[in-house]
Design a protein around this motif. Structure first.
Motif, PDB file in Angstrom:
ATOM      1  N   ILE A 278      14.927 -72.968  24.513  1.00  0.00           N
ATOM      2  CA  ILE A 278      15.123 -73.490  23.217  1.00  0.00           C
ATOM      3  C   ILE A 278      13.708 -73.791  22.380  1.00  0.00           C
ATOM      4  CG2 ILE A 278      15.862 -75.480  21.645  1.00  0.00           C
ATOM      5  CD1 ILE A 278      17.649 -76.188  23.841  1.00  0.00           C
ATOM      6  N   PRO A 279      13.102 -73.020  21.535  1.00  0.00           N
ATOM      7  CA  PRO A 279      11.925 -73.108  21.032  1.00  0.00           C
ATOM      8  C   PRO A 279      11.546 -74.632  20.531  1.00  0.00           C
ATOM      9  CG  PRO A 279      13.216 -72.014  19.524  1.00  0.00           C
ATOM     10  CD  PRO A 279      14.090 -72.351  20.499  1.00  0.00           C
ATOM     11  N   GLU A 280      10.343 -74.826  20.759  1.00  0.00           N
ATOM     12  CA  GLU A 280       9.697 -76.292  20.326  1.00  0.00           C
ATOM     13  C   GLU A 280       9.888 -76.377  18.782  1.00  0.00           C
ATOM     14  OE1 GLU A 280       6.122 -78.338  22.063  1.00  0.00           O
ATOM     15  OE2 GLU A 280       5.515 -77.818  20.423  1.00  0.00           O
ATOM     16  N   PHE A 281      10.182 -77.376  18.206  1.00  0.00           N
ATOM     17  CA  PHE A 281      10.287 -77.470  16.955  1.00  0.00           C
ATOM     18  C   PHE A 281       9.692 -78.961  16.539  1.00  0.00           C
ATOM     19  CE2 PHE A 281      14.590 -78.390  18.458  1.00  0.00           C
ATOM     20  CZ  PHE A 281      14.861 -79.525  17.846  1.00  0.00           C
TER      21      PHE A 281
ATOM     22  N   MET B  90      12.406 -73.200   9.557  1.00  0.00           N
ATOM     23  CA  MET B  90      13.324 -72.725  10.610  1.00  0.00           C
ATOM     24  C   MET B  90      12.413 -72.025  11.795  1.00  0.00           C
ATOM     25  SD  MET B  90      16.842 -70.503  10.809  1.00  0.00           S
ATOM     26  CE  MET B  90      17.896 -71.567   9.928  1.00  0.00           C
ATOM     27  N   THR B  91      12.888 -72.474  12.901  1.00  0.00           N
ATOM     28  CA  THR B  91      12.106 -72.024  14.390  1.00  0.00           C
ATOM     29  C   THR B  91      13.253 -71.036  14.947  1.00  0.00           C
ATOM     30  OG1 THR B  91      10.808 -73.923  14.578  1.00  0.00           O
ATOM     31  CG2 THR B  91      11.054 -72.683  16.400  1.00  0.00           C
ATOM     32  N   THR B  92      12.602 -69.798  15.325  1.00  0.00           N
ATOM     33  CA  THR B  92      13.635 -69.152  15.930  1.00  0.00           C
ATOM     34  C   THR B  92      12.855 -68.406  17.274  1.00  0.00           C
ATOM     35  OG1 THR B  92      14.751 -68.697  13.838  1.00  0.00           O
ATOM     36  CG2 THR B  92      15.004 -66.950  15.844  1.00  0.00           C
ATOM     37  N   ALA B  93      13.615 -68.208  18.236  1.00  0.00           N
ATOM     38  CA  ALA B  93      13.200 -67.363  19.438  1.00  0.00           C
ATOM     39  C   ALA B  93      14.229 -66.540  20.388  1.00  0.00           C
ATOM     40  CB  ALA B  93      12.525 -68.436  20.622  1.00  0.00           C
ATOM     41  N   LEU B  94      13.735 -65.439  20.587  1.00  0.00           N
ATOM     42  CA  LEU B  94      14.687 -64.651  21.583  1.00  0.00           C
ATOM     43  C   LEU B  94      14.452 -64.621  23.020  1.00  0.00           C
ATOM     44  CD1 LEU B  94      16.861 -62.263  21.825  1.00  0.00           C
ATOM     45  CD2 LEU B  94      15.106 -60.660  21.059  1.00  0.00           C
ATOM     46  N   ASN B  95      15.391 -64.772  23.688  1.00  0.00           N
ATOM     47  CA  ASN B  95      15.285 -65.048  25.170  1.00  0.00           C
ATOM     48  C   ASN B  95      16.399 -64.566  25.714  1.00  0.00           C
ATOM     49  OD1 ASN B  95      14.894 -66.246  27.939  1.00  0.00           O
ATOM     50  ND2 ASN B  95      13.327 -67.638  27.148  1.00  0.00           N
ATOM     51  N   SER B  96      16.351 -63.665  26.827  1.00  0.00           N
ATOM     52  CA  SER B  96      17.533 -63.362  27.701  1.00  0.00           C
ATOM     53  C   SER B  96      18.823 -62.764  26.732  1.00  0.00           C
ATOM     54  CB  SER B  96      18.071 -64.246  28.625  1.00  0.00           C
ATOM     55  OG  SER B  96      17.111 -64.728  29.514  1.00  0.00           O
ATOM     56  N   GLY B  97      18.304 -61.976  25.620  1.00  0.00           N
ATOM     57  CA  GLY B  97      19.211 -61.483  24.815  1.00  0.00           C
ATOM     58  C   GLY B  97      20.187 -62.574  23.898  1.00  0.00           C
ATOM     59  N   ILE B  98      19.301 -63.790  23.927  1.00  0.00           N
ATOM     60  CA  ILE B  98      20.102 -65.078  23.069  1.00  0.00           C
ATOM     61  C   ILE B  98      19.140 -65.451  22.132  1.00  0.00           C
ATOM     62  CG2 ILE B  98      21.103 -67.293  23.175  1.00  0.00           C
ATOM     63  CD1 ILE B  98      22.708 -65.245  24.923  1.00  0.00           C
ATOM     64  N   ILE B  99      19.584 -65.462  20.754  1.00  0.00           N
ATOM     65  CA  ILE B  99      18.600 -65.684  19.725  1.00  0.00           C
ATOM     66  C   ILE B  99      18.899 -67.257  19.543  1.00  0.00           C
ATOM     67  CG2 ILE B  99      17.907 -65.694  17.325  1.00  0.00           C
ATOM     68  CD1 ILE B  99      18.598 -62.677  17.445  1.00  0.00           C
ATOM     69  N   ILE B 100      18.020 -68.203  19.631  1.00  0.00           N
ATOM     70  CA  ILE B 100      18.338 -69.548  19.279  1.00  0.00           C
ATOM     71  C   ILE B 100      17.393 -69.892  17.973  1.00  0.00           C
ATOM     72  CG2 ILE B 100      17.836 -72.039  19.931  1.00  0.00           C
ATOM     73  CD1 ILE B 100      19.651 -70.731  21.753  1.00  0.00           C
ATOM     74  N   SER B 101      18.026 -70.347  16.843  1.00  0.00           N
ATOM     75  CA  SER B 101      17.276 -70.566  15.584  1.00  0.00           C
ATOM     76  C   SER B 101      17.774 -72.207  15.483  1.00  0.00           C
ATOM     77  CB  SER B 101      18.171 -69.910  14.509  1.00  0.00           C
ATOM     78  OG  SER B 101      17.948 -68.595  14.836  1.00  0.00           O
ATOM     79  N   VAL B 102      16.591 -73.055  15.098  1.00  0.00           N
ATOM     80  CA  VAL B 102      16.744 -74.383  14.665  1.00  0.00           C
ATOM     81  C   VAL B 102      16.280 -74.711  13.412  1.00  0.00           C
ATOM     82  CG1 VAL B 102      15.854 -76.610  15.767  1.00  0.00           C
ATOM     83  CG2 VAL B 102      15.940 -74.715  17.423  1.00  0.00           C
ATOM     84  N   ASP B 103      16.689 -75.504  12.765  1.00  0.00           N
ATOM     85  CA  ASP B 103      16.572 -76.202  11.534  1.00  0.00           C
ATOM     86  C   ASP B 103      16.639 -77.821  11.703  1.00  0.00           C
ATOM     87  OD1 ASP B 103      18.623 -77.512   9.560  1.00  0.00           O
ATOM     88  OD2 ASP B 103      19.530 -75.550  10.505  1.00  0.00           O
ATOM     89  N   SER B 104      15.408 -78.449  10.882  1.00  0.00           N
ATOM     90  CA  SER B 104      15.720 -79.903  11.156  1.00  0.00           C
ATOM     91  C   SER B 104      15.324 -80.477   9.671  1.00  0.00           C
ATOM     92  CB  SER B 104      14.588 -80.337  11.973  1.00  0.00           C
ATOM     93  OG  SER B 104      13.345 -79.871  11.656  1.00  0.00           O
ATOM     94  N   ARG B 105      15.859 -81.886   9.738  1.00  0.00           N
ATOM     95  CA  ARG B 105      15.641 -82.575   8.583  1.00  0.00           C
ATOM     96  C   ARG B 105      15.511 -83.963   9.017  1.00  0.00           C
ATOM     97  NH1 ARG B 105      21.737 -81.615   6.248  1.00  0.00           N
ATOM     98  NH2 ARG B 105      21.259 -79.322   6.750  1.00  0.00           N
ATOM     99  N   TYR B 106      14.700 -84.706   7.992  1.00  0.00           N
ATOM    100  CA  TYR B 106      14.532 -86.216   8.004  1.00  0.00           C
ATOM    101  C   TYR B 106      15.793 -86.814   7.586  1.00  0.00           C
ATOM    102  CZ  TYR B 106      12.805 -90.801   7.438  1.00  0.00           C
ATOM    103  OH  TYR B 106      12.555 -92.085   7.044  1.00  0.00           O
ATOM    104  N   GLU B 107      16.412 -87.836   7.985  1.00  0.00           N
ATOM    105  CA  GLU B 107      17.506 -88.525   7.663  1.00  0.00           C
ATOM    106  C   GLU B 107      17.033 -89.651   6.953  1.00  0.00           C
ATOM    107  OE1 GLU B 107      20.243 -86.918   6.971  1.00  0.00           O
ATOM    108  OE2 GLU B 107      20.191 -85.553   8.387  1.00  0.00           O
ATOM    109  N   GLU B 108      16.618 -89.747   5.871  1.00  0.00           N
ATOM    110  CA  GLU B 108      16.025 -91.097   5.173  1.00  0.00           C
ATOM    111  C   GLU B 108      16.942 -92.139   5.153  1.00  0.00           C
ATOM    112  OE1 GLU B 108      13.243 -92.259   1.456  1.00  0.00           O
ATOM    113  OE2 GLU B 108      14.230 -90.378   1.345  1.00  0.00           O
ATOM    114  N   LYS B 109      18.408 -91.720   4.692  1.00  0.00           N
ATOM    115  CA  LYS B 109      19.350 -92.613   4.662  1.00  0.00           C
ATOM    116  C   LYS B 109      19.469 -93.612   5.723  1.00  0.00           C
ATOM    117  CE  LYS B 109      24.224 -92.395   2.921  1.00  0.00           C
ATOM    118  NZ  LYS B 109      25.223 -91.579   2.617  1.00  0.00           N
ATOM    119  N   PHE B 110      19.463 -92.962   7.055  1.00  0.00           N
ATOM    120  CA  PHE B 110      19.951 -93.825   8.252  1.00  0.00           C
ATOM    121  C   PHE B 110      18.561 -94.173   8.821  1.00  0.00           C
ATOM    122  CE2 PHE B 110      23.007 -90.479   7.346  1.00  0.00           C
ATOM    123  CZ  PHE B 110      24.185 -91.362   7.175  1.00  0.00           C
TER     124      PHE B 110
END
Length: 128
Positions: free
Chosen positions: A116-119, A1-21
């Motif tokens: 939005i933090p780079e992921f 998970m990638t997380t960043a705090l900016n202007s009082g807002i926390i943005i958290s990102v998780d990603s996954r590979y969708e092998e089925k699609f």
């Protein structure tokens, strides 16, 4: 998970590979990502628009701009969060995304950008 705090807002990102699609033979790699936006400010905010810079491992870049996210322009009160899932396709087995949201401070009426933090988006076999 990638997380960043900016202007009082926390943005958290998780990603996954969708092998089925995905279809590597046809050079189609689909990834999904989840975003959580937490408002740590004292006032309510509204997500107005988004900007994405999407880069594949061949350094091909594309940009995506638009109102809201997944058809919504959520209002996020102090101490609350908003979560959504979306997806992105590539012709390579890895890439990256970054960007920003345009938010509106509902008390002042002023807009501001939240980074939005780079992921990375990488098929699991590339990590071995």
């Amino acid at each position: 998970m990638t997380t960043a705090l900016n202007s009082g807002i926390i943005i958290s990102v998780d990603s996954r590979y969708e092998e089925k699609f995905s279809n590597p033979i046809a050079k189609l790699y689909l990834f999904s990502y989840g975003i959580r936006i937490e408002n740590k400010n004292e006032g309510a905010i509204q997500l107005i628009s988004r900007y994405w810079k999407i880069t594949d491992s061949n350094t091909h870049e594309r940009e995506v701009k638009g109102e809201g996210v997944i058809g919504e322009k959520p209002i996020i009160k102090p101490g609350e969060s908003y979560t959504y899932r979306s997806s992105c396709d590539f012709t390579t087995d890895m890439g990256k995304m970054s960007g920003y949201y345009v938010m509106k401070n509902l008390e002042s009426g002023l807009n501001f950008n939240v980074e939005i933090p780079e992921f990375s988006l990488i098929v699991p076999y590339k990590l071995n």
